[in-house]
Motif scaffolding. Structure first.
Motif, PDB file in Angstrom:
ATOM      1  N   SER A 264      -0.524  -7.898   4.375  1.00  0.00           N
ATOM      2  CA  SER A 264      -0.017  -6.616   4.856  1.00  0.00           C
ATOM      3  C   SER A 264       1.470  -6.456   4.524  1.00  0.00           C
ATOM      4  CB  SER A 264      -0.240  -6.508   6.364  1.00  0.00           C
ATOM      5  OG  SER A 264       0.513  -5.442   6.881  1.00  0.00           O
ATOM      6  N   VAL A 342      -1.442  -2.054   4.840  1.00  0.00           N
ATOM      7  CA  VAL A 342      -2.165  -2.920   5.771  1.00  0.00           C
ATOM      8  C   VAL A 342      -3.317  -3.592   5.037  1.00  0.00           C
ATOM      9  CG1 VAL A 342      -1.616  -1.561   7.818  1.00  0.00           C
ATOM     10  CG2 VAL A 342      -3.671  -1.044   6.534  1.00  0.00           C
ATOM     11  N   GLY A 344      -6.577  -4.609   3.448  1.00  0.00           N
ATOM     12  CA  GLY A 344      -7.824  -3.928   3.077  1.00  0.00           C
ATOM     13  C   GLY A 344      -7.688  -2.470   2.677  1.00  0.00           C
TER      14      GLY A 344
HETATM   15  N1  ASP Z   1      -2.841  -4.972   1.724  1.00  0.00           N
HETATM   16  C1  ASP Z   1      -2.013  -4.242   0.813  1.00  0.00           C
HETATM   17  C2  ASP Z   1      -0.614  -4.148   1.345  1.00  0.00           C
HETATM   18  O1  ASP Z   1      -0.388  -4.193   2.522  1.00  0.00           O
HETATM   19  C3  ASP Z   1      -2.544  -2.892   0.531  1.00  0.00           C
HETATM   20  C4  ASP Z   1      -3.849  -3.016  -0.178  1.00  0.00           C
HETATM   21  O2  ASP Z   1      -4.869  -3.232   0.482  1.00  0.00           O
HETATM   22  O3  ASP Z   1      -3.861  -2.929  -1.412  1.00  0.00           O
HETATM   23  O4  ASP Z   1       0.310  -4.035   0.594  1.00  0.00           O
END
Ligand code: ASP
Length: 409
Positions: A264, A342, A344
């Motif tokens: 995240s 976040v 996912g």
């Molecule tokens: N989890 C990634 C982030 O917080 C966003 C994504 O799911 O691509 O940057």
């Protein structure tokens, strides 16, 4: 003294990561146990980080805007940052597409019949409308990043334009921001524990899948992530921040490991700010550029979208044409802006990219099982890219100021 402590925190986090992998391997097949007893401790750590996100974004952007001093500077830094973010993200999708094309022949052609995937909202106009807050509390309560950023910017600009009254409020904001940063420092000390617990659980649950059929697709994505770091970030920090890639990566280690384990960008923001400032970013620039980056700049997510779009197309027996690939690049850049920082979120936005080239969104089900493993890498890249922007924009801003001072003399 301060420096020595930081260094040891970085080492502690690294050891925690390695230990987490080791214990995860030992606990292979005991996912129920790790989920019940180890993951919750990691969740507490993530919750503490998330707890800090709203105050950090709110006060750092207000404070950043006020510290920039005048509206023109806010505008000029805002534009530079936006162009840098979009350009690096577009390069990232292209890297993803190029690697996926090179390795397409090795992709496993998984069965697509009977797939089900419930696409959530991924309409671009809806994303744009949702950026604008209609109520002052909602962005705070829901930790909705884009509306929160817009609100903070508006408050910052309001303060800047309000003369003496604005100055008084600005002083208060500065003091609150100092307190928020102190709270953040306390929580950051817990990073090694959080990293260990999160890593153990991920490896215990997913370890075996890594070597199964999707390993090659995952490998291609990671090759893309790695290439982007070496070429794009290597060049950026060399040209703009005038430091070597190695020095940059060493300085970023605490933030990168946290991003890798929490998946995240938002939760990692406190560490991204700290590491970037330690590496020489101007705090008034980074407190503006980094919260924005955690929300709109997602190079890792863009690479992931490029690779998986081609993988899913291959599984459905579709060969994408050049105009379709261009459409993938454009939509992936837009989708990555709309992706929340976040865990996912990128997978949900992949639906938008697939739809743009008429690929069935159900294809996402092919990779959903190991999305977390893609996510760890893409988040690491996402926040690293934000930090390169903070360093580059700080440097450009310093140069602009020096030029102005010279002219004045
Ligand atoms: N989890 C990634 C982030 O917080 C966003 C994504 O799911 O691509 O940057």
């Amino acid at each position: 003294m301060e420096k020595k402590q930081r260094f040891s925190l970085a080492i502690q986090i690294f050891i925690a990561l390695a230990l987490g992998i080791l214990v995860g391997i030992l606990l292979q097949g005991k996912g129920d146990f790790t989920k019940a007893y180890i993951q919750p401790i990691g969740t507490i750590y993530i919750n503490l980080l998330k707890f800090m996100v709203v105050p950090i974004v709110l006060f750092s952007i207000i404070d950043g805007t006020i510290s920039l001093g005048d509206i023109r500077r806010v505008g000029s830094i805002g534009w530079k940052t936006f162009v840098y973010y979009m350009a690096t993200t577009a390069i990232a999708v292209v890297i993803g597409i190029v690697f996926a094309t090179l390795f397409k022949g090795f992709f496993p052609l998984l069965q697509t019949a009977g797939l089900k995937y419930e696409a959530k909202s991924a309409n671009f106009m809806e994303v744009i409308v949702a950026m604008f807050p209609k109520n002052i509390l909602e962005p705070l309560l829901k930790a909705d990043m884009l509306p929160l950023i817009l609100m903070a910017l508006l408050i910052g600009v309001g303060i800047l334009l309000s003369g003496e009254d604005g100055k008084r409020v600005g002083k208060g904001v500065k003091s609150i921001y100092t307190v928020v940063m102190k709270m953040m420092e306390i929580i950051i000390r817990l990073t090694p524990i959080g990293v260990f617990c999160l890593m153990t659980n991920v490896i215990a649950i997913n370890g075996a899948t890594i070597v199964s059929s999707l390993g090659i697709v995952l490998g291609v994505a990671y090759l893309g992530y790695f290439t982007h770091i070496v070429i794009v970030y290597g060049l950026s920090v060399h040209l703009f921040a005038k430091i070597s890639l190695m020095k940059f990566l060493r300085g970023m280690m605490p933030a990168m490991t946290t991003a890798f384990t929490t998946s995240s960008s938002n939760a990692t923001l406190p560490l991204t700010i700290q590491c970037s400032n330690d590496l020489g970013a101007d705090p008034s620039v980074s407190s503006f550029v980094l919260p924005l980056g955690a929300t709109i700049n997602m190079d890792g997510t863009a690479i992931y979208m490029g690779v998986n779009c081609l993988f899913i197309a291959a599984c459905y027996g579709v060969n994408l044409t050049i105009p379709q690939l261009i459409s993938v690049v454009l939509t992936a850049v837009l989708a990555s802006i709309g992706t929340a920082g976040v865990s996912g979120a990128g997978m949900i936005m992949l639906a938008m990219v697939l739809t743009s080239v008429n690929l069935p969104v159900e294809g996402i089900a092919l990779i959903a099982g190991i999305d977390r493993l893609f996510d760890m890498g893409r988040t690491t890249l996402n926040i690293t890219g934000d930090a390169t922007a903070a360093l580059a924009v700080s440097q450009w801003d310093r140069a602009a100021k020096a030029k102005k001072a010279k002219k004045a003399n």
